[in-house]
Motif scaffolding. Structure first.
Motif, PDB file in Angstrom:
ATOM      1  N   GLY A   1     -36.502 -19.953 -39.353  1.00 18.63           N
ATOM      2  CA  GLY A   1     -36.831 -18.947 -38.350  1.00 18.63           C
ATOM      3  C   GLY A   1     -37.112 -19.515 -36.980  1.00 18.63           C
ATOM      4  N   SER A   2     -37.204 -20.853 -36.865  1.00 16.08           N
ATOM      5  CA  SER A   2     -37.487 -21.395 -35.532  1.00 16.08           C
ATOM      6  C   SER A   2     -36.217 -21.899 -34.861  1.00 16.08           C
ATOM      7  N   LEU A   3     -36.196 -21.741 -33.537  1.00 15.45           N
ATOM      8  CA  LEU A   3     -35.038 -22.155 -32.754  1.00 15.45           C
ATOM      9  C   LEU A   3     -35.160 -23.642 -32.448  1.00 15.45           C
ATOM     10  N   ASP A   4     -34.174 -24.426 -32.863  1.00 15.68           N
ATOM     11  CA  ASP A   4     -34.196 -25.861 -32.573  1.00 15.68           C
ATOM     12  C   ASP A   4     -32.893 -26.265 -31.895  1.00 15.68           C
ATOM     13  N   LEU A   5     -33.030 -26.667 -30.637  1.00 13.67           N
ATOM     14  CA  LEU A   5     -31.835 -26.974 -29.849  1.00 13.67           C
ATOM     15  C   LEU A   5     -31.474 -28.458 -29.887  1.00 13.67           C
ATOM     16  N   GLU A   6     -32.466 -29.266 -30.196  1.00 16.78           N
ATOM     17  CA  GLU A   6     -32.227 -30.702 -30.177  1.00 16.78           C
ATOM     18  C   GLU A   6     -32.460 -31.294 -31.558  1.00 16.78           C
ATOM     19  N   PRO A   7     -31.791 -32.365 -31.913  1.00 17.47           N
ATOM     20  CA  PRO A   7     -30.798 -33.035 -31.088  1.00 17.47           C
ATOM     21  C   PRO A   7     -29.467 -32.280 -31.105  1.00 17.47           C
TER      22      PRO A   7
ATOM     23  N   SER B   1     -28.504 -18.236 -40.005  1.00 18.47           N
ATOM     24  CA  SER B   1     -28.778 -16.800 -39.997  1.00 18.47           C
ATOM     25  C   SER B   1     -30.255 -16.468 -40.110  1.00 18.47           C
ATOM     26  N   ASP B   2     -31.129 -17.476 -40.052  1.00 21.96           N
ATOM     27  CA  ASP B   2     -32.568 -17.193 -40.085  1.00 21.96           C
ATOM     28  C   ASP B   2     -33.154 -16.955 -38.694  1.00 21.96           C
ATOM     29  N   ILE B   3     -32.394 -17.221 -37.625  1.00 20.37           N
ATOM     30  CA  ILE B   3     -32.985 -17.063 -36.293  1.00 20.37           C
ATOM     31  C   ILE B   3     -32.628 -15.700 -35.693  1.00 20.37           C
ATOM     32  N   SER B   4     -33.405 -15.277 -34.712  1.00 20.45           N
ATOM     33  CA  SER B   4     -33.196 -13.953 -34.114  1.00 20.45           C
ATOM     34  C   SER B   4     -31.944 -13.962 -33.250  1.00 20.45           C
ATOM     35  N   SER B   5     -31.469 -12.767 -32.883  1.00 22.46           N
ATOM     36  CA  SER B   5     -30.256 -12.744 -32.076  1.00 22.46           C
ATOM     37  C   SER B   5     -30.512 -13.301 -30.672  1.00 22.46           C
ATOM     38  N   GLU B   6     -31.726 -13.138 -30.146  1.00 20.18           N
ATOM     39  CA  GLU B   6     -32.038 -13.736 -28.833  1.00 20.18           C
ATOM     40  C   GLU B   6     -31.963 -15.262 -28.930  1.00 20.18           C
ATOM     41  N   ASP B   7     -32.550 -15.811 -30.002  1.00 23.09           N
ATOM     42  CA  ASP B   7     -32.525 -17.269 -30.165  1.00 23.09           C
ATOM     43  C   ASP B   7     -31.102 -17.772 -30.366  1.00 23.09           C
ATOM     44  N   CYS B   8     -30.315 -16.980 -31.099  1.00 19.74           N
ATOM     45  CA  CYS B   8     -28.926 -17.365 -31.330  1.00 19.74           C
ATOM     46  C   CYS B   8     -28.204 -17.433 -29.990  1.00 19.74           C
ATOM     47  N   GLU B   9     -28.437 -16.419 -29.160  1.00 19.24           N
ATOM     48  CA  GLU B   9     -27.790 -16.399 -27.856  1.00 19.24           C
ATOM     49  C   GLU B   9     -28.225 -17.588 -27.000  1.00 19.24           C
ATOM     50  N   THR B  10     -29.529 -17.880 -27.002  1.00 15.90           N
ATOM     51  CA  THR B  10     -30.041 -19.028 -26.236  1.00 15.90           C
ATOM     52  C   THR B  10     -29.344 -20.314 -26.667  1.00 15.90           C
ATOM     53  N   CYS B  11     -29.238 -20.472 -27.984  1.00 16.48           N
ATOM     54  CA  CYS B  11     -28.640 -21.689 -28.525  1.00 16.48           C
ATOM     55  C   CYS B  11     -27.178 -21.811 -28.084  1.00 16.48           C
ATOM     56  N   LEU B  12     -26.438 -20.707 -28.231  1.00 13.07           N
ATOM     57  CA  LEU B  12     -25.003 -20.773 -27.926  1.00 13.07           C
ATOM     58  C   LEU B  12     -24.756 -20.873 -26.421  1.00 13.07           C
TER      59      LEU B  12
ATOM     60  N   ILE C   1     -16.530 -30.185 -30.688  1.00 16.73           N
ATOM     61  CA  ILE C   1     -17.625 -29.574 -31.430  1.00 16.73           C
ATOM     62  C   ILE C   1     -18.917 -29.780 -30.655  1.00 16.73           C
ATOM     63  N   VAL C   2     -19.718 -28.722 -30.560  1.00 16.94           N
ATOM     64  CA  VAL C   2     -21.090 -28.875 -30.082  1.00 16.94           C
ATOM     65  C   VAL C   2     -21.979 -28.431 -31.234  1.00 16.94           C
ATOM     66  N   SER C   3     -22.765 -29.357 -31.739  1.00 15.73           N
ATOM     67  CA  SER C   3     -23.527 -29.086 -32.951  1.00 15.73           C
ATOM     68  C   SER C   3     -25.025 -29.267 -32.683  1.00 15.73           C
ATOM     69  N   ARG C   4     -25.835 -28.287 -33.081  1.00 11.16           N
ATOM     70  CA  ARG C   4     -27.291 -28.356 -32.936  1.00 11.16           C
ATOM     71  C   ARG C   4     -27.920 -27.877 -34.228  1.00 11.16           C
ATOM     72  N   PRO C   5     -29.227 -28.133 -34.413  1.00 10.75           N
ATOM     73  CA  PRO C   5     -29.843 -27.660 -35.662  1.00 10.75           C
ATOM     74  C   PRO C   5     -29.706 -26.146 -35.842  1.00 10.75           C
ATOM     75  N   SER C   6     -29.727 -25.363 -34.753  1.00 13.39           N
ATOM     76  CA  SER C   6     -29.695 -23.905 -34.918  1.00 13.39           C
ATOM     77  C   SER C   6     -28.340 -23.259 -34.690  1.00 13.39           C
ATOM     78  N   CYS C   7     -27.384 -23.978 -34.110  1.00 11.95           N
ATOM     79  CA  CYS C   7     -26.081 -23.345 -33.905  1.00 11.95           C
ATOM     80  C   CYS C   7     -24.941 -24.362 -33.785  1.00 11.95           C
ATOM     81  N   TYR C   8     -23.744 -23.833 -33.908  1.00  7.94           N
ATOM     82  CA  TYR C   8     -22.553 -24.671 -33.983  1.00  7.94           C
ATOM     83  C   TYR C   8     -21.433 -24.010 -33.202  1.00  7.94           C
ATOM     84  N   PHE C   9     -20.660 -24.804 -32.499  1.00  7.67           N
ATOM     85  CA  PHE C   9     -19.523 -24.274 -31.752  1.00  7.67           C
ATOM     86  C   PHE C   9     -18.373 -25.265 -31.892  1.00  7.67           C
TER      87      PHE C   9
END
Ligand SMILES: *[C@@H]1O[C@H](CO)[C@@H](O)[C@H](O)[C@H]1NC(C)=O
Ligand SMILES: *[C@@H]1O[C@H](CO)[C@@H](O)[C@H](O)[C@H]1NC(C)=O
Ligand SMILES: *[C@@H]1O[C@H](CO)[C@@H](O)[C@H](O)[C@H]1NC(C)=O
Ligand SMILES: *[C@@H]1O[C@H](CO)[C@@H](O)[C@H](O)[C@H]1NC(C)=O
Ligand SMILES: *[C@@H]1O[C@H](CO)[C@@H](O)[C@H](O)[C@H]1NC(C)=O
Ligand SMILES: *[C@@H]1O[C@H](CO)[C@@H](O)[C@H](O)[C@H]1NC(C)=O
Ligand SMILES: *[C@@H]1O[C@H](CO)[C@@H](O)[C@H](O)[C@H]1NC(C)=O
Length: 420
Positions: free
Chosen positions: A130-136, A188-199, A217-225
């Motif tokens: 449930g927590s947003l983690d952008l790094e590493p 899928s455990d993070i909120s849509s706001e956090d998902c947007e922030t991450c992406l 590829i850009v890969s982070r603990p909370s999102c992937y592109f």
């Protein structure tokens, strides 16, 4: 000529291999543990159980084993629509990979993508669900260049879908008959706001490292592109296996020329695919007209709705609507691949879903026994997810005005689909 072809194939394979190695596990340097510690034991226990738990829990599972301070947390997930077998194989490979490569690291994660699917495994000695983690964050880019390749607009539009749905996959036709494929996934455990922030963060990283790069590829603990010039990870369905039609872009009221040209098909192509709309290709009929099954030369199957000529909709109105609907993407909706307008003909082209609709099972005395309550419950859940997406989560907030058993398809891998 042959020599040239085979060398480019070889190069392609080498590239895949390199990417596979480079984008491997991210072992965090936050701390280390000893194998024989209680944490080590809990850690191995939870990681080895993930492949089964994730695939039996509909592709998402997060849990912990043990007591503080030796407690071990882990999360595993697969992309929406992943076959449960593939999901389990992928999660196993990711868990095993982490156990090997991040041997004594207290925390690590891995977005593991191959040509069939993508999955994610993360573990830690702290609770992170449930927590947003952008790094590493971790970037891989492909050394091949296409100078003018700028995915900003495509990615920007995908972020809206991904943040409401935690997932988006899209493609865009480039000039020289090439197509670029892009995929985004948040845990899928993070909120849509956090998902947007991450992406959004991944988008700006893309802009600073990778404009003009053909893949990466850009890969982070909370999102992937990830993006590339070929479809990967089974994320693009059947629809993107064939190149978009080469018909010229139509004038658009919303200026969305790339979108419309990539979903507009040539009448001749569809006519050929359905064997000139032959009787034997007909698979259904509705108030709107008739439905045909078809096949593109590469074997990709499609379903074509041939609207009756009295539908009364203007060409421009029809095109705009089709372009919008083609942007809807949800695992519980049958995907509209595109449309075709020629003379009086108006066609809608859908992905082909190879199974019967719900009414067939419900109203057939033998078949209805196959639908036990567990299955019915799943079907209801799938319908609700599809409708919720249409009504609330899609950017278009569409109301489905004709929901009935006939428009619900049952499919083993995706369970339930709703055709518009
Ligand atoms: C996790 O482990 C690190 C070192 O391995 C330690 O510094 C940290 O305090 C631990 N966190 C928790 C919540 O136990
Ligand atoms: C972690 O493992 C590596 C070898 O796998 C070893 O060299 C290193 O000392 C270990 N670190 C700790 C903190 O145990
Ligand atoms: C890609 O997928 C095919 C089956 O679709 C499989 O046979 C092949 O081994 C896969 N290649 C890689 C590199 O994973
Ligand atoms: C992307 O590629 C370029 C060279 O092709 C390289 O200089 C740059 O460091 C790469 N960026 C990342 C984040 O790997
Ligand atoms: C990439 O596209 C975006 C949006 O269209 C634009 O703002 C940006 O300037 C472009 N970047 C380059 C380097 O062309
Ligand atoms: C597209 O728009 C241009 C300028 O508005 C116009 O000249 C042209 O005829 C239009 N083409 C079509 C196919 O409508
Ligand atoms: C449809 O579902 C049935 C079971 O309900 C299954 O046996 C069949 O393989 C599925 N696919 C097709 C194409 O019928």
């Amino acid at each position: 000529m042959i020599a040239k072809d085979s060398s480019s194939t070889l190069w392609f394979l080498i590239y895949l291999t390199i990417l596979g190695v480079v984008c491997a596990q991210t072992c965090l340097e936050t701390g280390y543990f000893r194998q024989e510690s209680l944490y080590g034991i809990n850690h191995r226990l939870i990681l080895t159980s993930l492949p089964t738990t994730v695939s039996s829990q509909d592709g998402f599972y997060a849990s912990s084993v043990g007591q503080d301070p030796e407690k071990s947390y882990a999360l595993g997930m697969c992309i929406p629509g992943a076959d449960s077998n593939l999901c389990s194989v992928c999660v196993k490979a990711a868990s095993d990979g982490l156990l090997q490569s991040c041997r004594n690291h207290t925390e690590a994660f891995w977005w593991r993508g191959d040509n069939e699917t993508l999955c994610f495994v993360r573990y830690s000695n702290r609770s992170f669900v449930g927590s947003l983690d952008l790094e590493p964050s971790f970037v891989v880019n492909n050394s091949r260049e296409s100078k003018s390749l700028n995915l900003t607009e495509l990615v920007d539009s995908m972020i809206a879908t991904a943040s409401s749905d935690s997932y988006a996959a899209d493609s865009k036709a480039l000039g020289d008959s090439q197509v670029v494929y892009a995929m985004m996934q948040c845990t899928s455990d993070i909120s849509s706001e956090d998902c947007e922030t991450c992406l959004r963060g991944s988008l700006s990283q893309y802009q600073s490292c990778c404009l003009g790069k053909q893949g990466g590829i850009v890969s982070r603990p909370s999102c992937y592109f990830r993006w590339d010039l070929y479809p990967f990870s089974g994320a693009f369905g059947r629809n993107t296996l064939f190149p978009p039609s080469s018909s010229p872009p139509v004038n658009q009221t919303d200026n969305d020329v790339t979108a419309s040209s990539s979903v507009q098909f040539d009448f001749k192509t569809i006519e050929a695919a359905t064997n000139k709309f032959s009787e034997s290709n007909k698979i259904g009929r509705g108030g709107f007209g008739e439905v045909y099954k078809g096949m593109f030369p590469d074997g990709t199957e499609l379903a074509v709705k041939r609207l009756s000529k009295t539908s009364g909709q203007g060409d421009e109105e029809f095109k705009n609507e089709a372009v919008l609907v083609a942007k809807l993407q949800h695992r519980n909706l049958v995907r509209l691949l595109g449309f075709c307008v020629e003379g009086e003909e108006k066609l809608l082209i859908y992905e082909f879903v190879p199974n019967k609709s719900l009414d067939y099972f419900l109203f057939n005395p033998t078949q209805q026994r196959e639908l036990d309550w567990a299955i019915r419950f799943k079907i209801i859940g799938g319908i609700c997810r599809g409708i919720l997406y249409l009504h609330q989560d899609s950017r278009l907030t569409i109301i489905h005005r004709d929901l009935k058993a006939m428009v619900i398809c049952l499919q083993s891998t995706r369970c339930v689909d709703i055709s518009l």
